[in-house]
Design a protein around this motif. Structure first.
Motif, PDB file in Angstrom:
ATOM      1  N   ARG A  61      65.496  93.613  41.475  1.00  0.00           N
ATOM      2  CA  ARG A  61      64.445  94.358  42.193  1.00  0.00           C
ATOM      3  C   ARG A  61      63.336  94.784  41.238  1.00  0.00           C
ATOM      4  NH1 ARG A  61      68.591  97.718  46.015  1.00  0.00           N
ATOM      5  NH2 ARG A  61      68.496  96.283  47.775  1.00  0.00           N
ATOM      6  N   ARG A  73      66.341  90.785  48.343  1.00  0.00           N
ATOM      7  CA  ARG A  73      67.563  90.805  49.143  1.00  0.00           C
ATOM      8  C   ARG A  73      68.737  90.186  48.404  1.00  0.00           C
ATOM      9  NH1 ARG A  73      64.423  87.893  53.269  1.00  0.00           N
ATOM     10  NH2 ARG A  73      65.998  86.355  52.799  1.00  0.00           N
ATOM     11  N   GLU A  74      68.461  89.342  47.413  1.00  0.00           N
ATOM     12  CA  GLU A  74      69.566  88.702  46.700  1.00  0.00           C
ATOM     13  C   GLU A  74      69.145  88.273  45.311  1.00  0.00           C
ATOM     14  OE1 GLU A  74      70.140  84.079  47.464  1.00  0.00           O
ATOM     15  OE2 GLU A  74      70.001  85.191  49.350  1.00  0.00           O
ATOM     16  N   LEU A  87      73.992  90.248  47.044  1.00  0.00           N
ATOM     17  CA  LEU A  87      73.124  90.445  48.200  1.00  0.00           C
ATOM     18  C   LEU A  87      73.114  91.910  48.610  1.00  0.00           C
ATOM     19  CD1 LEU A  87      75.159  87.668  49.172  1.00  0.00           C
ATOM     20  CD2 LEU A  87      72.876  87.362  50.064  1.00  0.00           C
TER      21      LEU A  87
END
Length: 129
Positions: A61, A73-74, A87
């Motif tokens: 992130r 998201r992953e 995830l």
């Protein structure tokens, strides 16, 4: 932590994922801060994997933010003998998928949204903090 019924239901979702996707050799559900919730994985140190997975997702992130992105998201890591896919399950939890070298990534990408939705629903009533 989830109660026994919720843990059993979480394990059913994880087992279904393993059954649907060739190459999945284990799965772990953890809190966003790295505490193990439940797992369908043998031969792993659950607490370490949960903590490292949370750090991996957080780093992914942060890297995306620096590159101008958001909403990671992953994060997928490919190594010589397989894959580790981490995830997000909403903002409070994560799913780690351990795959061997033959992991069917296309099928994983197709079935994972429903899996994440099921896990998020089961965890919604529980306090993971």
């Amino acid at each position: 932590m989830p109660d026994t019924l919720t843990t059993d239901l979480l394990l059913k979702v994880l087992t279904a994922l393993r059954d649907q996707v060739v190459g999945v050799r284990g799965t772990v559900v953890a809190t966003a801060d790295g505490l193990a919730v439940t797992a369908d994985a043998d031969g792993t140190h659950l607490e370490s994997l949960a903590a490292l997975s949370a750090a991996t997702l957080s780093l992914g992130r942060r890297t995306a933010q620096e590159a101008g992105g958001r909403g990671v998201r992953e994060v997928t890591t490919r190594w010589a003998m397989g894959y580790v896919v981490v995830l997000a399950i909403g903002d409070r939890a994560l799913l780690t998928v351990l795959g061997d070298a033959g992991l069917d990534l296309a099928t994983l990408q197709r079935v994972i949204p429903a899996t994440i939705e099921q896990l998020e629903s089961l965890l919604a009533a529980d306090t993971l903090d």
